[in-house]
Enzyme design. Structure first.
Site, PDB file in Angstrom:
ATOM      1  N   ASP A  12       0.573   7.901 -10.329  1.00  0.00           N
ATOM      2  CA  ASP A  12       1.936   8.391 -10.094  1.00  0.00           C
ATOM      3  C   ASP A  12       3.001   7.446 -10.659  1.00  0.00           C
ATOM      4  O   ASP A  12       4.087   7.318 -10.091  1.00  0.00           O
ATOM      5  CB  ASP A  12       2.197   8.605  -8.586  1.00  0.00           C
ATOM      6  CG  ASP A  12       1.082   9.374  -7.929  1.00  0.00           C
ATOM      7  OD1 ASP A  12       0.722  10.438  -8.459  1.00  0.00           O
ATOM      8  OD2 ASP A  12       0.552   8.923  -6.897  1.00  0.00           O
ATOM      9  N   LYS A  15       3.532   8.899 -15.760  1.00  0.00           N
ATOM     10  CA  LYS A  15       2.877   9.029 -17.072  1.00  0.00           C
ATOM     11  C   LYS A  15       3.287  10.325 -17.773  1.00  0.00           C
ATOM     12  O   LYS A  15       3.380  10.376 -18.983  1.00  0.00           O
ATOM     13  CB  LYS A  15       1.340   9.045 -16.898  1.00  0.00           C
ATOM     14  CG  LYS A  15       0.766   7.745 -16.375  1.00  0.00           C
ATOM     15  CD  LYS A  15      -0.751   7.792 -16.295  1.00  0.00           C
ATOM     16  CE  LYS A  15      -1.278   8.592 -15.129  1.00  0.00           C
ATOM     17  NZ  LYS A  15      -0.982   8.095 -13.796  1.00  0.00           N
ATOM     18  N   GLY A  16       3.542  11.390 -16.971  1.00  0.00           N
ATOM     19  CA  GLY A  16       3.794  12.722 -17.515  1.00  0.00           C
ATOM     20  C   GLY A  16       4.838  12.752 -18.611  1.00  0.00           C
ATOM     21  O   GLY A  16       4.619  13.350 -19.660  1.00  0.00           O
ATOM     22  N   LYS A  17       5.968  12.091 -18.372  1.00  0.00           N
ATOM     23  CA  LYS A  17       7.064  12.151 -19.343  1.00  0.00           C
ATOM     24  C   LYS A  17       6.658  11.526 -20.688  1.00  0.00           C
ATOM     25  O   LYS A  17       6.923  12.090 -21.745  1.00  0.00           O
ATOM     26  CB  LYS A  17       8.273  11.411 -18.751  1.00  0.00           C
ATOM     27  CG  LYS A  17       9.390  11.171 -19.714  1.00  0.00           C
ATOM     28  CD  LYS A  17      10.604  10.595 -19.020  1.00  0.00           C
ATOM     29  CE  LYS A  17      11.424   9.797 -19.989  1.00  0.00           C
ATOM     30  NZ  LYS A  17      12.650   9.267 -19.399  1.00  0.00           N
ATOM     31  N   ASN A  37      -7.984  16.339  -9.544  1.00  0.00           N
ATOM     32  CA  ASN A  37      -7.281  15.483  -8.564  1.00  0.00           C
ATOM     33  C   ASN A  37      -5.963  14.983  -9.161  1.00  0.00           C
ATOM     34  O   ASN A  37      -5.104  14.490  -8.444  1.00  0.00           O
ATOM     35  CB  ASN A  37      -8.161  14.296  -8.127  1.00  0.00           C
ATOM     36  CG  ASN A  37      -8.781  13.526  -9.296  1.00  0.00           C
ATOM     37  OD1 ASN A  37      -8.721  13.973 -10.430  1.00  0.00           O
ATOM     38  ND2 ASN A  37      -9.388  12.396  -9.009  1.00  0.00           N
ATOM     39  N   ALA A  38      -5.811  15.093 -10.471  1.00  0.00           N
ATOM     40  CA  ALA A  38      -4.573  14.650 -11.129  1.00  0.00           C
ATOM     41  C   ALA A  38      -3.532  15.768 -11.055  1.00  0.00           C
ATOM     42  O   ALA A  38      -3.880  16.944 -10.976  1.00  0.00           O
ATOM     43  CB  ALA A  38      -4.875  14.335 -12.589  1.00  0.00           C
ATOM     44  N   THR A 298      -1.416  16.669  -3.241  1.00  0.00           N
ATOM     45  CA  THR A 298      -1.622  16.823  -1.788  1.00  0.00           C
ATOM     46  C   THR A 298      -0.319  16.872  -0.998  1.00  0.00           C
ATOM     47  O   THR A 298      -0.352  17.092   0.213  1.00  0.00           O
ATOM     48  CB  THR A 298      -2.476  15.656  -1.256  1.00  0.00           C
ATOM     49  OG1 THR A 298      -1.801  14.440  -1.595  1.00  0.00           O
ATOM     50  CG2 THR A 298      -3.860  15.646  -1.844  1.00  0.00           C
ATOM     51  N   LEU A 329      13.444   2.855 -13.043  1.00  0.00           N
ATOM     52  CA  LEU A 329      14.316   1.687 -12.832  1.00  0.00           C
ATOM     53  C   LEU A 329      15.492   2.054 -11.935  1.00  0.00           C
ATOM     54  O   LEU A 329      15.909   1.283 -11.074  1.00  0.00           O
ATOM     55  CB  LEU A 329      14.825   1.186 -14.186  1.00  0.00           C
ATOM     56  CG  LEU A 329      15.714  -0.048 -14.119  1.00  0.00           C
ATOM     57  CD1 LEU A 329      14.905  -1.280 -13.745  1.00  0.00           C
ATOM     58  CD2 LEU A 329      16.443  -0.291 -15.437  1.00  0.00           C
ATOM     59  N   ASP A 330      16.026   3.278 -12.112  1.00  0.00           N
ATOM     60  CA  ASP A 330      17.235   3.690 -11.392  1.00  0.00           C
ATOM     61  C   ASP A 330      17.025   3.743  -9.872  1.00  0.00           C
ATOM     62  O   ASP A 330      17.993   3.676  -9.120  1.00  0.00           O
ATOM     63  CB  ASP A 330      17.713   5.062 -11.900  1.00  0.00           C
ATOM     64  CG  ASP A 330      16.641   6.117 -11.766  1.00  0.00           C
ATOM     65  OD1 ASP A 330      15.583   5.959 -12.404  1.00  0.00           O
ATOM     66  OD2 ASP A 330      16.836   7.080 -11.001  1.00  0.00           O
TER      67      ASP A 330
HETATM   68  P1  IMP Z   1     -10.308  11.416  -5.073  1.00  0.00           P
HETATM   69  O1  IMP Z   1     -10.011  11.100  -6.491  1.00  0.00           O
HETATM   70  O2  IMP Z   1      -9.883  12.792  -4.662  1.00  0.00           O
HETATM   71  O3  IMP Z   1     -11.731  11.098  -4.686  1.00  0.00           O
HETATM   72  O4  IMP Z   1      -9.400  10.433  -4.160  1.00  0.00           O
HETATM   73  C1  IMP Z   1      -9.657   9.024  -4.096  1.00  0.00           C
HETATM   74  C2  IMP Z   1      -8.347   8.233  -4.004  1.00  0.00           C
HETATM   75  O5  IMP Z   1      -7.635   8.359  -5.222  1.00  0.00           O
HETATM   76  C3  IMP Z   1      -7.395   8.719  -2.900  1.00  0.00           C
HETATM   77  O6  IMP Z   1      -6.706   7.587  -2.380  1.00  0.00           O
HETATM   78  C4  IMP Z   1      -6.422   9.614  -3.654  1.00  0.00           C
HETATM   79  O7  IMP Z   1      -5.168   9.684  -3.010  1.00  0.00           O
HETATM   80  C5  IMP Z   1      -6.318   8.848  -4.973  1.00  0.00           C
HETATM   81  N1  IMP Z   1      -5.943   9.714  -6.111  1.00  0.00           N
HETATM   82  C6  IMP Z   1      -6.736  10.594  -6.759  1.00  0.00           C
HETATM   83  N2  IMP Z   1      -6.054  11.180  -7.762  1.00  0.00           N
HETATM   84  C7  IMP Z   1      -4.825  10.644  -7.747  1.00  0.00           C
HETATM   85  C8  IMP Z   1      -3.665  10.828  -8.585  1.00  0.00           C
HETATM   86  O8  IMP Z   1      -3.659  11.599  -9.558  1.00  0.00           O
HETATM   87  N3  IMP Z   1      -2.572  10.062  -8.262  1.00  0.00           N
HETATM   88  C9  IMP Z   1      -2.582   9.172  -7.229  1.00  0.00           C
HETATM   89  N4  IMP Z   1      -3.630   8.963  -6.444  1.00  0.00           N
HETATM   90  C10 IMP Z   1      -4.745   9.700  -6.697  1.00  0.00           C
END
Ligand code: IMP
Length: 428
Positions: A12, A15-17, A37-38, A298, A329-330
């Protein structure tokens, strides 16, 4: 020209921009680890696109690759494709290529993800519950279903049954059950659709490399969530560091490769685990509110803290980062005083790196250096000379701590809100 983008913290970082900007110039955009998960939000003009699995370049009709290092939820993929098509994004087997040997996330993996969390009691990892960890476990256990297995329905059924039977005792222990047929029949229904994207991507990408095409490797999560180098066990189950681009795609090591480390001007993390500079006070809340620190996947509130130069320096080394991009930065604009963590103390012992021992990690006290805040707006600044003097001093101080140039500073969500100090991205 080859670029890899990685997050230097716990994900978080924004990176997207930068990924979107670079992908507009790229020939190929490649995912090499993680899965759905991303969460990437891409804004193009007035349109907002949500991506979890597909490389960001798909929005710009670039050739996109999902490498074998990813774990792929086929239903999440078909949903994402259908949502994007509804937004008039063109997706076909000419712009999307998925590694034949990519391992699939099945419904059982999501169930096991839930059970795994349940069984940890108070030591929850705080996963996204997308089945990522259990799918990687089955890959290493050599019983995963791979995309190429969808070509042979008879053996597919046997393989799925074997995989489900393998997990049966644990499911039974936790009073859960799941029918392997649901996965089998579900996969048969979508197999034609997803097989159209199946390709020997290692070959496509190496051919492109030989022609010196612009290839952008798009990292997900951040270095501190790396299964080997992160804050284990509070990590994700893939290697999130740049080294993974090679084994996660089959791309051979080549010269002419820049690695951009995306770094937030403070620190955040979602889920459990040690966080030495965490702030459980008004300043932490200010970062949450002003930085809109809520998870994209989430929706959880992110934990916030001061910039930790120890962790960022570690990530720079492990990833071979050539340039740092400083984001948000802002969010620091109103601060009277800004702190930078420069080391850790454990009793008499001083650390200039994060030791792997979890017991030590939990005891570490941050050592801070304080700088005066600039208390004026930097939002949308596009020129280094227009930054307040104290903001410049803060950035220069960060550079002296992390030992590498901060080449790009993002001062707001829009593309234009960027200071490109060396014209690295051609923003000027
Ligand atoms: P998992 O990847 O779902 O197994 O989660 C494992 C850990 O990685 C947890 O603490 C999630 O909150 C974190 N996590 C997984 N993907 C991201 C993401 O894209 N951004 C930030 N945290 C992530």
């Amino acid at each position: 020209m080859f670029y890899t983008i990685v997050g230097t913290q716990w994900g978080d970082e924004g990176k997207g921009k930068i990924v979107d900007w670079l992908s507009s110039k790229a020939d190929f955009v490649v995912r090499f680890q993680g899965g759905n998960n991303a969460g990437h939000t891409i804004k193009v003009d007035k349109n907002i696109y949500k991506l979890n699995l597909l490389p960001s370049g798909i929005i710009r009709n670039k050739k996109c690759i999902i490498g074998n290092g990813v774990v792929l939820d086929p239903w999440a993929l078909t949903n994402e494709i259908s949502n994007l098509r509804n937004q008039k994004i063109n997706i076909n087997n000419n712009n999307l290529f998925i590694a034949e040997n990519v391992c699939l996330i099945l419904p059982i993996h999501k169930l096991i993800d839930e059970i795994n969390e349940e069984s940890r009691g108070n030591n929850l990892i705080g996963t996204t519950k997308k089945g990522i960890g259990p799918a990687y476990e089955d890959k290493v256990g050599r019983r995963a279903i791979r995309l190429c297995d969808l070509n042979d329905h008879l053996n597919l059924e046997l393989k799925i049954k074997y995989l489900y039977d393998f997990h049966f005792p644990r499911l039974e222990k936790y009073n859960r059950s799941i029918d392997y047929n649901e996965a089998y029949e579900g996969l048969i229904k979508i197999s034609n659709e997803i097989l159209t994207y199946s390709a020997p991507v290692w070959k496509i990408i190496n051919d492109a490399g030989k022609k010196n095409k612009f290839i952008l490797f798009e990292g997900a999560q951040g270095s501190l969530l790396d299964i080997d180098f992160g804050t284990y066990p509070y990590v994700t189950s893939s290697n999130t560091s740049s080294g993974q681009i090679f084994s996660g795609t089959g791309f051979g090591i080549k010269e002419n490769h820049s690695v951009l480390g995306i770094t937030k001007a403070y620190t955040t993390r979602v889920g459990s685990g040690p966080f030495v500079t965490e702030l459980d006070d008004e300043i932490g809340n200010h970062f949450v509110e002003k930085g809109q620190e809520f998870g994209t996947v989430t929706k959880r509130k992110r934990r916030c803290g001061w910039f930790d130069s120890v962790l960022v320096s570690q990530s720079i080394s492990i990833n071979g980062i050539t340039d740092v991009v400083l984001t948000k930065l802002d969010v620091l604009d109103e601060m009277k005083e800004i702190k930078i963590c420069t080391g850790y103390r454990d009793g008499e012992k001083i650390f200039n790196y994060l030791p792997f021992d979890q017991n030590i990690q939990e005891k570490l006290i941050p050592i801070y250096e304080s700088l005066p805040g600039w208390q004026s707006s930097t939002f949308g600044t596009t020129n280094w000379n227009d930054l307040p003097k104290k903001a410049q001093e803060y950035i220069e101080c960060l550079e002296s701590k992390i030992g590498i140039k901060i080449s790009i500073i993002s001062t707001g969500p829009d593309r234009a809100h960027t200071i490109d100090r060396n014209n690295l991205l051609g923003y000027n």
